[in-house]
Design an enzyme around this catalytic site. Structure first.
Site, mmCIF file in Angstrom:
data_model
loop_
_atom_site.group_PDB
_atom_site.id
_atom_site.type_symbol
_atom_site.label_atom_id
_atom_site.label_comp_id
_atom_site.label_asym_id
_atom_site.label_seq_id
_atom_site.Cartn_x
_atom_site.Cartn_y
_atom_site.Cartn_z
ATOM 1 N N HIS A 1 40.023 56.695 54.679
ATOM 2 C CA HIS A 1 40.968 57.262 53.725
ATOM 3 C C HIS A 1 41.601 58.504 54.341
ATOM 4 O O HIS A 1 40.910 59.356 54.898
ATOM 5 C CB HIS A 1 40.266 57.619 52.421
ATOM 6 C CG HIS A 1 41.217 58.036 51.336
ATOM 7 N ND1 HIS A 1 42.359 57.322 51.051
ATOM 8 C CD2 HIS A 1 41.221 59.091 50.489
ATOM 9 C CE1 HIS A 1 43.007 57.919 50.067
ATOM 10 N NE2 HIS A 1 42.336 58.999 49.719
ATOM 11 N N HIS B 1 46.723 63.246 48.822
ATOM 12 C CA HIS B 1 46.527 61.930 49.424
ATOM 13 C C HIS B 1 47.032 60.843 48.487
ATOM 14 O O HIS B 1 47.304 61.076 47.306
ATOM 15 C CB HIS B 1 45.047 61.707 49.795
ATOM 16 C CG HIS B 1 44.057 62.066 48.727
ATOM 17 N ND1 HIS B 1 43.229 61.150 48.124
ATOM 18 C CD2 HIS B 1 43.743 63.262 48.151
ATOM 19 C CE1 HIS B 1 42.453 61.757 47.235
ATOM 20 N NE2 HIS B 1 42.743 63.035 47.232
ATOM 21 N N CYS C 1 47.353 54.813 52.545
ATOM 22 C CA CYS C 1 47.140 56.258 52.635
ATOM 23 C C CYS C 1 47.471 56.815 54.012
ATOM 24 O O CYS C 1 47.946 57.951 54.141
ATOM 25 C CB CYS C 1 45.698 56.594 52.257
ATOM 26 S SG CYS C 1 44.450 55.725 53.250
#
Length: 259
Positions: A30, A42, A152
């Site tokens: 991530h 994010h 992401c």
């Protein structure tokens, strides 16, 4: 900078850093942008955005917390939260380890790092511009989530470079997505060698070569199908639904005189 990842401590963080933390047993990571004051912006999916439409949607939950992670009391995200969000660093890491994504690496090091999604050949913009893009997208939104075309890592790379792949029929900027697809693709492309040779080492070398070539060619620093798009133009195009209507060409880079 290690060959697999670039682990750092929190004390070396600065606003504008592209950071990441591995999820799902190092299958997927991530990514986000550290903006200072212990905050990370994010792009999450939380199961709400459009993914692959396959079983991978249940495996590649990149923004999901690690087992045993207890959310802090200052972040108000729920399991239904999605899109561009701001959380504290602890909640972003979700029990994982902190790594920093590297920019402007040399080609040899890029190819030596067999795992994609940790570095790029592209050059980062100044930190203040990176933080501005991240905050602007926090308030105005990013694209619809797609694990292979707009995830992401794509979000963080856009914040760092301003480069965007507009054509949604092609792969996005994400190096880890290329790694996930590139491995099986390389194996398939090397299979015809069995018709002319039974040398296992030859087929393995071919598969590695195809994999490295695919990573190099699809890196955001090498691609020709990207545009430099101001963040204000990006959100305006999203609002009008004209994001992929026309793809302007990047200006040609000045040639270096040969001595």
């Amino acid at each position: 900078m290690g060959l697999l990842s670039n682990r750092i401590d929190r004390g070396s963080l600065k606003p504008g850093d592209h950071i990441y933390s591995w999820r799902t047993a190092y299958i997927y990571a991530h990514h986000g942008i550290y903006v200072g004051d212990d905050k990370v912006i994010h792009f999450t999916r939380r199961g709400q955005e459009v993914g692959t439409g396959t079983i991978l949607d249940f495996v590649l939950v990149s923004s999901g917390p690690s087992r045993g992670h207890v959310p802090c009391t200052t972040c108000t995200l729920t399991e239904e939260s999605h899109g561009v969000v701001s959380t504290c660093l602890k909640c972003f890491l979700a029990g994982g380890v902190l790594y920093r994504f590297e920019y402007a690496v040399n080609p040899a090091l890029f190819l030596a790092k067999a795992r994609g999604g940790t570095c790029t050949l592209a050059v980062s913009d100044p930190d203040d511009i990176v933080v501005h893009r991240a905050n602007y997208l926090l308030n105005n939104g990013f694209r619809c989530y797609n694990v292979f075309k707009s995830n992401c890592e794509d979000f963080a790379i856009y914040c760092k470079t301003g480069l965007l792949v507009l054509d949604h029929s092609t792969m996005g900027q994400s190096g880890q997505a290329v790694s996930i697809i590139g491995g099986p693709l390389a194996a398939v492309l090397s299979t015809p060698l069995r018709l002319v040779t039974t040398n296992v080492y030859g087929m393995a070398a071919t598969a590695v070569g195809v994999y490295c070539a695919s990573r190099y060619a699809t890196d955001i620093g090498m691609r020709s199908d990207v545009v430099m798009m101001p963040v204000e133009d990006l959100t305006q195009r999203l609002e009008t639904g004209s994001l992929g209507v026309a793809i302007p060409s990047l200006p040609a880079l000045p040639s270096t005189p040969v001595s």
